[in-house]
Design a protein around this motif. Sequence first.
Motif, PDB file in Angstrom:
ATOM      1  N   PHE A 169     -28.133  -0.440  49.663  1.00 43.36           N
ATOM      2  CA  PHE A 169     -27.324  -1.162  48.688  1.00 43.36           C
ATOM      3  C   PHE A 169     -25.955  -0.499  48.589  1.00 43.36           C
ATOM      4  CE2 PHE A 169     -26.236  -2.603  44.389  1.00 43.36           C
ATOM      5  CZ  PHE A 169     -26.565  -3.941  44.488  1.00 43.36           C
ATOM      6  N   ASN A 170     -24.894  -1.281  48.740  1.00 41.08           N
ATOM      7  CA  ASN A 170     -23.524  -0.771  48.715  1.00 41.08           C
ATOM      8  C   ASN A 170     -23.036  -0.635  47.274  1.00 41.08           C
ATOM      9  OD1 ASN A 170     -23.029  -0.872  51.661  1.00 41.08           O
ATOM     10  ND2 ASN A 170     -23.400  -3.053  51.331  1.00 41.08           N
ATOM     11  N   ILE A 171     -22.620   0.570  46.900  1.00 44.77           N
ATOM     12  CA  ILE A 171     -22.161   0.850  45.542  1.00 44.77           C
ATOM     13  C   ILE A 171     -20.639   0.792  45.508  1.00 44.77           C
ATOM     14  CG2 ILE A 171     -22.188   2.501  43.633  1.00 44.77           C
ATOM     15  CD1 ILE A 171     -24.983   1.389  44.396  1.00 44.77           C
ATOM     16  N   SER A 172     -20.128  -0.033  44.614  1.00 46.27           N
ATOM     17  CA  SER A 172     -18.688  -0.210  44.448  1.00 46.27           C
ATOM     18  C   SER A 172     -18.178   0.669  43.312  1.00 46.27           C
ATOM     19  CB  SER A 172     -18.393  -1.677  44.120  1.00 46.27           C
ATOM     20  OG  SER A 172     -17.055  -1.860  43.722  1.00 46.27           O
ATOM     21  N   ALA A 173     -16.897   1.022  43.370  1.00 44.44           N
ATOM     22  CA  ALA A 173     -16.259   1.730  42.260  1.00 44.44           C
ATOM     23  C   ALA A 173     -16.314   0.873  40.996  1.00 44.44           C
ATOM     24  CB  ALA A 173     -14.812   2.074  42.621  1.00 44.44           C
ATOM     25  N   GLU A 174     -16.312  -0.435  41.164  1.00 45.11           N
ATOM     26  CA  GLU A 174     -16.534  -1.388  40.069  1.00 45.11           C
ATOM     27  C   GLU A 174     -18.001  -1.793  40.181  1.00 45.11           C
ATOM     28  OE1 GLU A 174     -14.199  -2.472  37.884  1.00 45.11           O
ATOM     29  OE2 GLU A 174     -12.489  -1.501  38.827  1.00 45.11           O
ATOM     30  N   THR A 175     -18.873  -1.214  39.373  1.00 42.02           N
ATOM     31  CA  THR A 175     -20.319  -1.379  39.580  1.00 42.02           C
ATOM     32  C   THR A 175     -20.753  -2.838  39.640  1.00 42.02           C
ATOM     33  OG1 THR A 175     -20.773  -1.126  37.219  1.00 42.02           O
ATOM     34  CG2 THR A 175     -20.899   0.855  38.591  1.00 42.02           C
ATOM     35  N   ASP A 176     -20.044  -3.732  38.953  1.00 37.46           N
ATOM     36  CA  ASP A 176     -20.432  -5.140  38.999  1.00 37.46           C
ATOM     37  C   ASP A 176     -20.051  -5.812  40.313  1.00 37.46           C
ATOM     38  OD1 ASP A 176     -17.698  -5.118  38.437  1.00 37.46           O
ATOM     39  OD2 ASP A 176     -17.807  -6.832  37.075  1.00 37.46           O
ATOM     40  N   MET A 177     -19.410  -5.083  41.206  1.00 34.85           N
ATOM     41  CA  MET A 177     -19.076  -5.609  42.533  1.00 34.85           C
ATOM     42  C   MET A 177     -19.981  -5.018  43.620  1.00 34.85           C
ATOM     43  SD  MET A 177     -16.635  -7.784  41.995  1.00 34.85           S
ATOM     44  CE  MET A 177     -15.784  -8.071  43.528  1.00 34.85           C
ATOM     45  N   SER A 178     -20.940  -4.178  43.238  1.00 28.44           N
ATOM     46  CA  SER A 178     -21.887  -3.603  44.194  1.00 28.44           C
ATOM     47  C   SER A 178     -22.753  -4.713  44.762  1.00 28.44           C
ATOM     48  CB  SER A 178     -22.747  -2.545  43.509  1.00 28.44           C
ATOM     49  OG  SER A 178     -21.938  -1.488  43.029  1.00 28.44           O
ATOM     50  N   SER A 179     -23.172  -4.556  46.028  1.00 30.83           N
ATOM     51  CA  SER A 179     -23.875  -5.649  46.696  1.00 30.83           C
ATOM     52  C   SER A 179     -24.709  -5.137  47.858  1.00 30.83           C
ATOM     53  CB  SER A 179     -22.848  -6.658  47.234  1.00 30.83           C
ATOM     54  OG  SER A 179     -23.472  -7.682  47.989  1.00 30.83           O
ATOM     55  N   ALA A 180     -25.699  -5.928  48.229  1.00 36.26           N
ATOM     56  CA  ALA A 180     -26.448  -5.663  49.453  1.00 36.26           C
ATOM     57  C   ALA A 180     -25.578  -5.953  50.673  1.00 36.26           C
ATOM     58  CB  ALA A 180     -27.711  -6.513  49.490  1.00 36.26           C
ATOM     59  N   LEU A 181     -24.511  -6.713  50.476  1.00 38.51           N
ATOM     60  CA  LEU A 181     -23.591  -7.053  51.560  1.00 38.51           C
ATOM     61  C   LEU A 181     -22.355  -6.152  51.504  1.00 38.51           C
ATOM     62  CD1 LEU A 181     -23.657 -10.957  51.271  1.00 38.51           C
ATOM     63  CD2 LEU A 181     -24.961  -9.503  52.838  1.00 38.51           C
ATOM     64  N   PRO A 182     -21.731  -5.907  52.652  1.00 42.70           N
ATOM     65  CA  PRO A 182     -20.482  -5.134  52.641  1.00 42.70           C
ATOM     66  C   PRO A 182     -19.319  -5.994  52.150  1.00 42.70           C
ATOM     67  CG  PRO A 182     -21.045  -5.770  54.871  1.00 42.70           C
ATOM     68  CD  PRO A 182     -22.193  -6.229  53.997  1.00 42.70           C
ATOM     69  N   LEU A 183     -18.341  -5.349  51.530  1.00 45.45           N
ATOM     70  CA  LEU A 183     -17.120  -6.050  51.142  1.00 45.45           C
ATOM     71  C   LEU A 183     -16.399  -6.535  52.393  1.00 45.45           C
ATOM     72  CD1 LEU A 183     -15.448  -3.904  48.342  1.00 45.45           C
ATOM     73  CD2 LEU A 183     -16.170  -6.283  48.149  1.00 45.45           C
ATOM     74  N   ALA A 184     -15.861  -7.725  52.322  1.00 45.96           N
ATOM     75  CA  ALA A 184     -15.018  -8.230  53.399  1.00 45.96           C
ATOM     76  C   ALA A 184     -13.704  -7.459  53.385  1.00 45.96           C
ATOM     77  CB  ALA A 184     -14.764  -9.728  53.203  1.00 45.96           C
ATOM     78  N   ASP A 185     -13.094  -7.302  54.546  1.00 48.71           N
ATOM     79  CA  ASP A 185     -11.814  -6.589  54.613  1.00 48.71           C
ATOM     80  C   ASP A 185     -10.783  -7.213  53.681  1.00 48.71           C
ATOM     81  OD1 ASP A 185     -12.809  -4.786  56.471  1.00 48.71           O
ATOM     82  OD2 ASP A 185     -12.043  -5.908  58.195  1.00 48.71           O
ATOM     83  N   SER A 186     -10.784  -8.531  53.589  1.00 46.39           N
ATOM     84  CA  SER A 186      -9.811  -9.231  52.743  1.00 46.39           C
ATOM     85  C   SER A 186     -10.018  -8.970  51.258  1.00 46.39           C
ATOM     86  CB  SER A 186      -9.875 -10.731  53.013  1.00 46.39           C
ATOM     87  OG  SER A 186     -11.176 -11.218  52.699  1.00 46.39           O
ATOM     88  N   ALA A 187     -11.185  -8.491  50.872  1.00 49.08           N
ATOM     89  CA  ALA A 187     -11.473  -8.270  49.449  1.00 49.08           C
ATOM     90  C   ALA A 187     -10.551  -7.235  48.825  1.00 49.08           C
ATOM     91  CB  ALA A 187     -12.928  -7.871  49.259  1.00 49.08           C
ATOM     92  N   MET A 188     -10.079  -6.302  49.596  1.00 47.31           N
ATOM     93  CA  MET A 188      -9.185  -5.282  49.048  1.00 47.31           C
ATOM     94  C   MET A 188      -7.858  -5.891  48.584  1.00 47.31           C
ATOM     95  SD  MET A 188     -10.709  -2.385  48.824  1.00 47.31           S
ATOM     96  CE  MET A 188     -12.008  -3.448  48.223  1.00 47.31           C
TER      97      MET A 188
END
Length: 185
Positions: free
Chosen positions: A46-65
């Motif tokens: 599970f991918n943990i984001s600095a914004e916990t509500d954005m954490s996901s089983a999927l990776p962030l897309a490059d464009s998400a930044m």
Amino acid sequence: GWGGRIVSFEPQSAVRPALEATAAADGNWTVAPQMAIGDADGEISFNISAETDMSSALPLADSAMTFTPTSAMVGQETVALHRLATVFEEHVTPDETVFVKVDTQGFENAVLDGAAPVMDRIAGWQLEMSIEKIYDGEADWRVMLDRMEALGYAAHLFIPGYFSRHIARQLQMDGVFMRAATNRA
């Protein structure tokens, strides 16, 4: 204000204590053991984001930044993964009407896949849907609309979700879908 039973599933160990404390104040609210809900039984990274509500089983897309620069992934956590169908009977009695709210950051299709054997027991769904791609592997909102219709659910409500001030665009919305009536006058 909801008076019925609630069962929450939360995979992130860092946010579980806050969820458990909130649920403890409501005698009808249960927090299931730590797990992610998806399309298989096993484990998932599970991918943990600095914004916990954005954490996901999927990776962030490059464009998400571009959309959400504070949501960079800061780590991973291995958690149990279960299909909703696998844990359904543990949490639902045969006479209960079930409404499922899914906020899995792009993993909604996997949750629907894992619910297939119990789909006829689910009266409605609330799904988070992306208008702009945020996660690699997520389904477009139009695909989700078509899928819910094919599953026999009609769209009833759309709720604005995440808005990016960086690009001045709505990125996500929630769709509420209820089992379509078979006989309409």
